[in-house]
Scaffold this motif. Sequence first.
Motif, mmCIF file in Angstrom:
data_model
loop_
_atom_site.group_PDB
_atom_site.id
_atom_site.type_symbol
_atom_site.label_atom_id
_atom_site.label_comp_id
_atom_site.label_asym_id
_atom_site.label_seq_id
_atom_site.Cartn_x
_atom_site.Cartn_y
_atom_site.Cartn_z
ATOM 1 N N LEU A 80 -13.983 -9.130 -33.677
ATOM 2 C CA LEU A 80 -14.644 -9.398 -34.939
ATOM 3 C C LEU A 80 -13.668 -9.265 -36.107
ATOM 4 O O LEU A 80 -12.934 -8.287 -36.218
ATOM 5 C CB LEU A 80 -15.805 -8.419 -35.119
ATOM 6 N N SER A 81 -13.672 -10.270 -36.964
ATOM 7 C CA SER A 81 -12.850 -10.259 -38.175
ATOM 8 C C SER A 81 -13.529 -11.126 -39.216
ATOM 9 O O SER A 81 -14.554 -11.769 -38.943
ATOM 10 C CB SER A 81 -11.439 -10.791 -37.882
ATOM 11 N N SER A 82 -12.965 -11.167 -40.397
ATOM 12 C CA SER A 82 -13.534 -11.995 -41.466
ATOM 13 C C SER A 82 -13.436 -13.476 -41.139
ATOM 14 O O SER A 82 -14.104 -14.303 -41.769
ATOM 15 C CB SER A 82 -12.825 -11.705 -42.793
ATOM 16 N N GLU A 83 -12.608 -13.837 -40.152
ATOM 17 C CA GLU A 83 -12.457 -15.231 -39.749
ATOM 18 C C GLU A 83 -13.349 -15.611 -38.560
ATOM 19 O O GLU A 83 -13.344 -16.761 -38.127
ATOM 20 C CB GLU A 83 -10.989 -15.505 -39.379
ATOM 21 N N SER A 84 -14.111 -14.667 -38.016
ATOM 22 C CA SER A 84 -14.921 -14.922 -36.827
ATOM 23 C C SER A 84 -16.017 -15.935 -37.109
ATOM 24 O O SER A 84 -16.614 -15.952 -38.194
ATOM 25 C CB SER A 84 -15.543 -13.627 -36.317
ATOM 26 N N GLU A 85 -16.300 -16.771 -36.120
ATOM 27 C CA GLU A 85 -17.400 -17.717 -36.187
ATOM 28 C C GLU A 85 -18.685 -17.022 -35.739
ATOM 29 O O GLU A 85 -18.682 -16.210 -34.816
ATOM 30 C CB GLU A 85 -17.137 -18.896 -35.247
ATOM 31 N N CYS A 86 -19.802 -17.359 -36.387
ATOM 32 C CA CYS A 86 -21.106 -16.917 -35.903
ATOM 33 C C CYS A 86 -21.596 -17.959 -34.913
ATOM 34 O O CYS A 86 -21.827 -19.117 -35.272
ATOM 35 C CB CYS A 86 -22.103 -16.758 -37.048
ATOM 36 N N LEU A 87 -21.754 -17.563 -33.657
ATOM 37 C CA LEU A 87 -22.016 -18.484 -32.552
ATOM 38 C C LEU A 87 -23.494 -18.601 -32.214
ATOM 39 O O LEU A 87 -23.888 -19.548 -31.514
ATOM 40 C CB LEU A 87 -21.251 -18.015 -31.306
ATOM 41 N N GLY A 88 -24.293 -17.660 -32.670
ATOM 42 C CA GLY A 88 -25.707 -17.691 -32.333
ATOM 43 C C GLY A 88 -26.439 -16.517 -32.955
ATOM 44 O O GLY A 88 -25.905 -15.801 -33.808
ATOM 45 N N SER A 89 -27.665 -16.330 -32.506
ATOM 46 C CA SER A 89 -28.528 -15.294 -33.059
ATOM 47 C C SER A 89 -29.256 -14.595 -31.915
ATOM 48 O O SER A 89 -29.657 -15.240 -30.939
ATOM 49 C CB SER A 89 -29.540 -15.905 -34.026
ATOM 50 N N SER A 90 -29.425 -13.277 -32.018
ATOM 51 C CA SER A 90 -30.095 -12.502 -30.971
ATOM 52 C C SER A 90 -30.931 -11.412 -31.613
ATOM 53 O O SER A 90 -30.594 -10.896 -32.689
ATOM 54 C CB SER A 90 -29.066 -11.885 -30.021
ATOM 55 N N CYS A 114 -24.177 2.013 -46.437
ATOM 56 C CA CYS A 114 -22.827 1.600 -46.835
ATOM 57 C C CYS A 114 -21.797 2.675 -46.494
ATOM 58 O O CYS A 114 -20.601 2.498 -46.755
ATOM 59 C CB CYS A 114 -22.797 1.285 -48.333
ATOM 60 N N ASP A 115 -22.279 3.783 -45.953
ATOM 61 C CA ASP A 115 -21.416 4.829 -45.401
ATOM 62 C C ASP A 115 -21.968 5.176 -44.015
ATOM 63 O O ASP A 115 -22.487 6.273 -43.792
ATOM 64 C CB ASP A 115 -21.411 6.058 -46.310
ATOM 65 N N PRO A 116 -21.887 4.248 -43.062
ATOM 66 C CA PRO A 116 -22.580 4.420 -41.772
ATOM 67 C C PRO A 116 -21.944 5.514 -40.920
ATOM 68 O O PRO A 116 -20.753 5.799 -41.029
ATOM 69 C CB PRO A 116 -22.416 3.046 -41.114
ATOM 70 N N ASN A 117 -22.772 6.101 -40.075
ATOM 71 C CA ASN A 117 -22.263 7.080 -39.119
ATOM 72 C C ASN A 117 -22.335 6.558 -37.681
ATOM 73 O O ASN A 117 -22.024 7.275 -36.739
ATOM 74 C CB ASN A 117 -23.021 8.412 -39.222
ATOM 75 N N VAL A 118 -22.754 5.300 -37.526
ATOM 76 C CA VAL A 118 -22.819 4.653 -36.218
ATOM 77 C C VAL A 118 -22.164 3.281 -36.320
ATOM 78 O O VAL A 118 -22.373 2.555 -37.304
ATOM 79 C CB VAL A 118 -24.277 4.509 -35.729
ATOM 80 N N MET A 119 -21.382 2.950 -35.327
ATOM 81 C CA MET A 119 -20.732 1.641 -35.254
ATOM 82 C C MET A 119 -21.401 0.826 -34.154
ATOM 83 O O MET A 119 -21.611 1.311 -33.048
ATOM 84 C CB MET A 119 -19.241 1.809 -34.951
ATOM 85 N N LYS A 120 -21.765 -0.417 -34.472
ATOM 86 C CA LYS A 120 -22.341 -1.300 -33.460
ATOM 87 C C LYS A 120 -21.241 -2.216 -32.924
ATOM 88 O O LYS A 120 -20.412 -2.720 -33.677
ATOM 89 C CB LYS A 120 -23.504 -2.118 -34.028
ATOM 90 N N THR A 121 -21.262 -2.429 -31.629
ATOM 91 C CA THR A 121 -20.243 -3.247 -30.977
ATOM 92 C C THR A 121 -20.915 -4.097 -29.913
ATOM 93 O O THR A 121 -21.676 -3.564 -29.087
ATOM 94 C CB THR A 121 -19.166 -2.376 -30.299
#
Length: 355
Positions: free
Chosen positions: A266-276, A288-295
């Motif tokens: 994931l980067s600012s250049e990534s394409e959005c390929l779909g929706s889930s 805006c100060d998260p304590n969990v990272m989604k991957t």
Amino acid sequence: MFAIRPTSYGGRGCFATSEIPRGTLVHIATTPFTSVIFRDFRKEVCAYCFAYDLGRTWKVRLRGPETAGLWFCGEECRDRWVKEEDPSRELVPVLELIEQAVALARRKSQNSKVGEYDEDFVHEDFSFQSDAIDSLWKHIDGIVISASQLANPLRNPTLNNRVLALEDIEYDSARLVAVAIVRLYLDSHNTSVVPWFTWNGFCSLESHETDLINRLPALLESHIRVFIFLRAIMPNKFQPFVTTANVRAVLGREAANAFGIWQLPLSSESECLGSSIFPSGSYFNHSCDPNVMKTRIGRQMHFTTSRAVREDEELCISYGMMLTMPLQARQDLLQEQWYFGCRCGRCIAELGSEA
């Protein structure tokens, strides 16, 4: 590790039931309730693991004559999709019907000299208030019910060519809704063997239909066409579930609960390929100060603590790549895309410093 409880600012969130160390995997959303690979990318994104190799076209399809608009990076992913995502063998035929209907409509459109639509359902003076939207959907429901009583509903002059003519964004929405309708059918017949495919669990998420339509008014017309299309092509056993309420439920919840299927890494250049849509993952609110990272790992979403979390502290993620943005830019983006003004600790502190 965490419990879903009401928040002080409205809605529900995930709260730690004990101290959680940094780097702890707190939740895995195993597979989407419904998802779609956007039409532009469907041949380049594996339908199971969402692998994308910079535009490379995958060659593996389903076995047999039905291809259902699905491509896979390998036979293992194909077989796992069939086993895990469609154990009932109800989904593939529906997706194949969508492919056939859209292909037929596009061939007809290419050979026709008339316009695709003779009249829009949404006129220029439409108010786009919630009661007006409800009234319009009731009107559409009446038209479709009347048309269903004809030997050939496509001959209804009010519907005309609109039943099968879908643009790409409508095609994507139709597939997203169709998957959810199949999940609902299986759930209602107690034949769903996958515990996270529950309609009630999905509908516990908040709908933002009115917010979405007011931001993008043209989508109301598109949503109506998706409903009419699905009523025209879905097999009889699914017809009781293809209602205006259910179509609106899916599209309204997708508006603010969907996770984009982004090109990795994931980067600012990534394409959005779909929706889930992962209902369990949607209970993680934004900060805006998260304590969990989604991957995203394959078709799963992993949620891991990015710092130590105190007992009773809310577990929050960032909804987008906005953490380096200034305060007002973050506020504007969250209001536009997710329909709320952020009042996380960071935003409150920055608002106070600007006072």
